[in-house]
Design a protein around this motif. Structure first.
Motif, short mmCIF file in Angstrom:
data_model
loop_
_atom_site.label_atom_id
_atom_site.label_comp_id
_atom_site.label_asym_id
_atom_site.label_seq_id
_atom_site.Cartn_x
_atom_site.Cartn_y
_atom_site.Cartn_z
N ARG A 71 2.90 -5.32 3.89
CA ARG A 71 2.37 -6.05 5.05
C ARG A 71 2.30 -7.53 4.70
NH1 ARG A 71 -0.57 -4.81 9.65
NH2 ARG A 71 -1.93 -6.46 10.40
N THR A 107 0.85 -1.20 0.00
CA THR A 107 0.00 0.00 0.00
C THR A 107 0.88 1.24 0.00
OG1 THR A 107 -0.12 -0.05 2.42
CG2 THR A 107 -1.90 -1.15 1.21
N GLU A 108 0.39 2.28 -0.67
CA GLU A 108 1.09 3.56 -0.72
C GLU A 108 0.52 4.47 0.35
OE1 GLU A 108 2.31 7.11 -3.87
OE2 GLU A 108 1.10 5.39 -4.52
N GLU A 109 1.39 5.06 1.17
CA GLU A 109 0.98 5.97 2.23
C GLU A 109 1.59 7.34 2.00
OE1 GLU A 109 2.17 4.02 5.81
OE2 GLU A 109 0.64 2.45 5.65
N ALA A 110 1.23 8.28 2.86
CA ALA A 110 1.67 9.66 2.66
C ALA A 110 3.18 9.78 2.73
CB ALA A 110 1.01 10.56 3.72
N ASP A 111 3.81 9.00 3.61
CA ASP A 111 5.25 9.12 3.79
C ASP A 111 6.04 7.98 3.17
OD1 ASP A 111 4.20 7.29 5.46
OD2 ASP A 111 5.31 7.90 7.25
N THR A 126 12.32 5.32 -2.49
CA THR A 126 11.18 5.59 -1.60
C THR A 126 11.45 5.01 -0.22
OG1 THR A 126 10.08 3.55 -2.32
CG2 THR A 126 9.49 5.59 -3.48
N GLU A 144 6.25 -4.82 7.20
CA GLU A 144 5.65 -5.23 8.47
C GLU A 144 5.29 -6.71 8.42
OE1 GLU A 144 1.83 -4.05 11.28
OE2 GLU A 144 2.47 -2.71 9.66
N HIS A 198 5.82 3.75 1.33
CA HIS A 198 5.07 2.52 1.05
C HIS A 198 5.15 1.59 2.25
CE1 HIS A 198 5.35 4.06 -3.03
NE2 HIS A 198 4.51 3.11 -3.44
N ARG A 199 4.13 0.75 2.39
CA ARG A 199 4.09 -0.25 3.45
C ARG A 199 3.81 -1.62 2.82
NH1 ARG A 199 3.52 -0.32 8.96
NH2 ARG A 199 3.40 1.95 8.91
#
Length: 778
Positions: free
Chosen positions: A451, A442-446, A475, A480, A448-449
Motif C-alpha cells: 500500500r 502486509t501479508e494477507e490470506a491470499d 506469491t 495499491e 501480499h498487499r
C-alpha cells in the motif's frame, strides 16, 4: 414520432487559450440573440449607473474616513475610477473606486508619511501597474493560491473591523490591529451612547434591508442597503451633537511629494499598493465576468485582464495627481452593476459623472452624515471580507494552514509580510505533500498487499524498491496506490519489479484506490478520450414543473449559452473539419427517445461518429408497415446505402415507458387510437414473442451476472432481439449483411446501474461490458 439526430459533441481536451478566446467575444450580426443596442441598452445603463452611484458615495466617504485621508479624496477616487478606469479598462462591467483592500495600507501610509506622500506612492503604483499591463502578466498574477488571496482579504477585513469598531463606539482607532484589539475592552466599557446608537442602526439596516418581506420590500430593495443605512442613521442623529462629514471647499490639489523615506521603504510601499490593488482588481474582474456570463442578455465578452490592469494603472496615476485615494476594482460595486442590468461600460462611466455632480452640487447634504454611520458601514464591509464560504473551500482543499498563516501575517505584520508568509507556508506544504510518501507491506490470506499512501515520485523510488524487495517470490501481490500522482520514474520502477516478479512465477495486480488498474502516466503524445459527462445538474438546475412554462425554455437557452462559452471553442476546429469533409459515420445507433439515454456518453463518441435514430421504444417497423413509419426506414436506407455504415446497433434501456405501455396495452385496447398508441403497435410482435417464450417455458433471454428483474425489463430485452429481426427483413440491410459488409448488434443499458450489456445472439444472453482493463498478471 421518430427523430433523427447526430451524436451531440463532447469537448476534447482543451487547447491552449489566448487571453480572450474568439468564442468569448461579443456576438455580432443580425442573428445574435444577446445583442442589445440603442435605447434599450441606454435605459439599462442609466438605471444601473444610478444604483451604483447610490452605493459608491457612502462607501467612498467611509473608506476615506477610515484611512485618515481628506474625505473628498474618496469622492475623487470614485469619479476617476468611473471615468478613467471605466473608459480604459478591460472589464466593461467592473466598477472601480476607492480600494477597500488597500484601506489598512493607505491608513498606514497617511500616518507615516502624510497625505501628499501617499498620493505620490499612488502615482508610482499606477505607473508600475501600467508597466505590468504592457508586459502582459495579468494572467500570471491569478496563479497565486486562492487560499493566499482569501487570507489576505480576510486579514485586511479583520484589521478594518477592529479599527472602525472604535469609531462606532465613539473613540479613535490606532494604526495597529494588535493595539486596537488590546484597547477594545476599555472602549467597550465606556462607549459614547449617541455614536453607538448610530452604529447599531446602520448595521441593523444593512443586515435587514435585503430581508424586507412582501411587495413593499421588493420596492424598497431598489435602494442599495448602504445608502438606506446611511439615510436611516442620518435621520436618527438629527438634533444630536455628533461628529459629521466635513468636506473642505474644492480647490486645485497640491502636487504629490515623495516621502522622506529610504529607497527600500519607498519600494516596499509602492510594491504593496501595486500588489494589493492589482490582485483586488483582477479577482474582481473575473468575479464580475462570471456573474455577467450567467445572464444570456449581457452582450459583453470575457474580461481582457492586461487591458484592465493598464486601465487601473492609469486611473491610479490620475487619482494620485488629483489628490484621490488609491483605486481598484470592487466586487461589491461590480456585482451591483451587473445585477442592476448594466449592458455596457457606459453604466460605469455614468456612475462617475453622477458622483462628480453630487460632490459639486450636494456637498451640504453630504455634511449631514454622521461619521459613526460611515464607520459602521466600513466595519460591515470588513466583516464581510472574512468569508466562511472561502474558509470551507480552502479547508476542503487542505489549504487552511496557508489561509490562516496569511490572515495572521496580515493582521500582525502587514499586507506584504502576510502575503509572503502565506507563500512560504504554501511552498512548504507543497514540498511536504510531494515528498511525504508512506509505503507498507502486509501479508494477507491470499498473498501480499503493498500500500502506497501519498505522491509517488522519483524521491520515493528508493523506499519503494526496498519495500518491494520484502515481497517473497512466487506469491500473489496487490500493489495499491492511494495518491493522486505518479511520475515516470516511479512507474518504470513498478513495471520493472512487476515483470521480474512474474518471471519468477508470481502474480501481480497494480491498482489505484480500491485496486483499480492503473495506466502509464499520460504524455504529450498520448491519446485523450472525450471529456467525461458529469455533474451536468449543477450547471442548469431542473425547472419547477409548477412554475412558469417559460422556465424550461430559459433552461434550454442557458444550456446553449453555456455551450457557446465553454464547449464551442473546444470543438470548433473539429466541427469545421466535418463541415468541410461531410459526415462519414461508421455506425448507425437506433435507440429510444428517453431523455436519460445519452448516446455520446455511453459510447464515448464525438462529432461525426454516430448516425443516430431515436424513437419511442427504439422500434424498427418491418417492411410493408403503414406509410407513417417511413421516416425510420428512410433513415436506415440512408445510413446503409448512402453513408455505408459498417454496423447497426439497437439499444434498449431500463425503465422504458414504451415497454410499460405495451404491457398495459390489453386494458386500453378499446380506447380511442392516438399517434402514440398507433406507433406502439409496432412493438406488439415483441410482446407476443415474450408471451410465447413464457408459454413454452424457454429461458430465451438472460442477463449475465444477475437475473432479469421483472416483465418490463424482460420485454425490453426481447424487444431488442425482435427489432434486430425486423432490421434483417429490410432488403438493403440483408444484402449488406450477406456481403459481410454490415454487422448488427443488440445492446441493453441499465440507467440506474450505468451498466451496458451486449447481446450474444448465439445463446440469447446479454453480457455485461466491463470498463476496467485487464490487470498485469503472470
Amino acid at each position: 414520432m421518430p427523430q433523427i439526430e447526430k451524436s451531440p459533441p463532447q469537448p476534447p481536451r482543451a487547447p491552449h487559450h489566448t487571453e480572450t478566446p474568439p468564442a468569448s467575444r461579443p456576438p455580432s450580426g443580425p442573428g445574435s440573440r444577446t445583442k442589445t443596442t440603442g435605447r434599450a441598452a441606454f435605459r439599462r445603463d442609466l438605471s444601473a449607473s444610478a444604483v451604483v452611484f447610490l452605493l459608491a458615495v457612502p462607501l467612498s466617504l467611509g473608506i476615506a474616513l477610515a484611512t485618515g485621508a481628506p474625505l473628498q479624496a474618496g469622492l475623487v477616487a470614485a469619479v476617476v475610477g468611473g471615468l478613467v478606469a471605466g473608459l480604459l479598462g478591460g472589464a466593461p462591467l467592473q466598477v472601480s473606486g476607492a480600494a477597500t483592500g488597500l484601506l489598512v495600507v493607505t491608513a498606514d501610509l497617511v500616518q507615516r508619511y502624510g497625505w501628499r506622500a501617499t498620493c505620490a506612492i499612488t502615482v508610482l503604483a499606477g505607473l508600475l501597474q501600467l508597466a505590468l499591463g504592457a508586459l502582459r502578466v495579468a494572467r500570471a498574477t491569478l496563479a497565486v493560491s486562492p487560499a493566499i488571496v482569501h487570507g489576505m482579504l480576510a486579514g485586511i477585513g479583520v484589521t478594518i473591523a477592529l479599527g472602525q469598531l472604535h469609531v462606532v463606539l465613539g473613540g479613535s482607532p490606532d494604526s495597529s490591529a494588535i493595539a486596537n484589539a488590546t484597547a477594545l475592552p476599555g472602549q467597550l466599557a465606556h462607549p459614547r451612547a449617541a455614536a453607538l446608537l448610530i452604529g447599531v442602526v446602520t448595521v441593523a439596516v444593512l443586515v435587514g434591508w435585503g430581508r424586507l418581506p412582501g411587495r413593499a420590500g421588493r420596492w424598497a430593495r431598489m435602494l442599495p442597503a448602504p445608502l438606506a443605512a446611511v439615510l436611516a442613521a442620518t435621520a436618527v442623529s438629527a438634533g444630536t451633537a455628533v461628529a459629521r462629514v466635513e468636506l473642505p471647499s474644492w480647490r486645485l490639489p497640491e502636487l504629490p511629494a515623495l516621502p522622506d523615506a529610504s529607497l527600500p521603504a519607498l519600494a516596499a510601499a509602492v510594491l504593496t499598493v501595486t500588489l494589493v490593488a492589482s490582485m483586488e482588481s483582477l479577482l474582481s474582474a473575473v468575479a464580475v465576468d462570471r456573474l455577467a456570463a450567467e445572464r444570456p442578455d449581457t452582450p459583453t465578452g470575457r474580461a481582457q485582464l492586461n487591458r484592465e490592469l493598464a486601465g487601473q494603472g492609469t486611473a491610479n496615476v490620475v487619482s494620485g495627481l488629483l489628490g484621490g485615494l488609491p483605486i481598484s476594482g470592487g466586487a461589491m460595486r461590480g456585482s451591483a452593476n451587473v445585477r442592476a442590468g448594466a449592458a455596457t461600460r457606459r453604466a460605469t462611466v455614468l456612475h462617475g459623472v453622477w458622483v462628480l455632480l453630487c460632490a459639486g452640487l450636494l456637498a451640504a447634504a453630504l455634511e449631514l452624515i454622521p461619521l459613526a454611520a460611515l464607520a459602521a458601514l466600513v466595519m460591515a464591509v470588513g466583516v464581510r471580507m472574512v468569508s466562511f464560504a472561502h474558509i470551507r473551500h480552502v479547508q476542503r482543499h487542505r489549504e487552511f494552514p496557508v489561509y490562516a498563516a496569511t490572515l495572521g501575517g496580515v493582521v500582525l505584520f502587514g499586507v506584504l509580510q502576510g502575503v509572503g508568509t502565506g507563500i512560504a507556508v504554501a511552498v512548504f506544504l507543497a514540498l511536504r505533500r510531494l515528498t511525504h510518501t508512506r509505503i507498507t507491506v502486509t501479508e494477507e490470506a491470499d498473498g501480499h498487499r503493498v500500500r502506497v499512501s501519498g505522491q509517488l515520485t522519483f524521491l520515493a523510488v528508493p523506499r519503494l524498491t526496498r519495500a518491494l524487495a520484502q515481497v517473497p517470490a512466487h506469491t500473489d501481490v496487490v500493489v495499491e496506490l492511494c495518491g493522486s500522482f505518479m511520475d515516470h520514474a516511479a512507474y518504470e520502477a513498478l513495471q520493472s519489479w512487476s515483470t521480474a516478479h512474474q518471471a519468477h512465477g508470481g502474480w501481480v495486480t497494480l491498482g489505484g484506490r480500491s485496486a483499480r488498474p492503473i495506466a502509464e502516466p499520460a504524455s504529450a503524445h498520448s491519446c485523450r478520450p472525450w471529456t467525461p459527462w458529469r455533474n451536468h445538474h449543477c450547471t442548469r438546475p431542473a425547472p419547477d414543473r409548477a412554475a412558469d412554462p417559460e422556465s424550461s425554455g430559459s433552461q434550454l437557452l442557458g444550456g446553449v449559452s453555456a455551450f457557446q462559452r465553454h464547449t464551442a471553442p473546444l470543438v470548433r476546429e473539429e466541427l469545421a473539419r466535418l463541415a468541410r469533409e461531410g459526415q462519414r459515420p461508421t455506425q448507425l445507433f437506433l435507440t429510444c427517445a428517453d431523455s436519460r439515454l445519452v448516446t455520446s456518453m455511453i459510447t464515448s463518441s464525438g462529432p461525426g461518429d454516430l448516425f443516430t435514430v431515436r424513437n419511442v421504444g427504439n422500434l424498427m417497423p418491418p417492411p410493408g408497415s403503414d406509410a407513417s413509419c417511413d421516416s425510420v426506414g428512410a433513415a436506415i436506407e440512408y445510413a446503409v446505402e448512402v453513408l455505408r455504415v459498417g454496423s447497426i446497433t439497437v439499444c434498449g434501456h431500463s425503465g422504458c415507458g414504451a415497454m410499460a405501455a405495451l404491457l398495459g396495452s390489453a386494458a386500453s385496447e378499446e380506447a380511442e387510437p392516438t399517434p402514440l398508441t398507433r406507433w406502439l403497435r409496432h412493438g406488439r410482435p415483441s410482446l407476443a414473442r415474450m408471451q410465447r417464450i413464457g408459454r413454452l417455458g424457454r429461458g430465451e433471454v438472460a442477463l449475465s451476472g444477475r437475473p432479469v428483474s421483472d416483465d418490463q425489463e424482460r420485454l425490453a430485452l426481447v424487444n431488442i432481439m425482435q427489432q434486430l429481426d425486423h432490421l434483417r427483413a429490410h432488403a438493403c440491410v440483408a444484402r449488406r449483411v450477406a456481403e459481410g459488409a454490415l454487422t448488427l448488434h443488440g445492446m441493453y443499458f441499465h440507467v440506474g446501474e450505468a451498466q451496458a450489456y451486449v447481446l450474444d445472439e448465439a445463446n440469447g444472453r446479454f453480457c455485461a461490458v466491463r470498463g476496467e482493463p485487464a490487470p498485469v498478471t503472470g
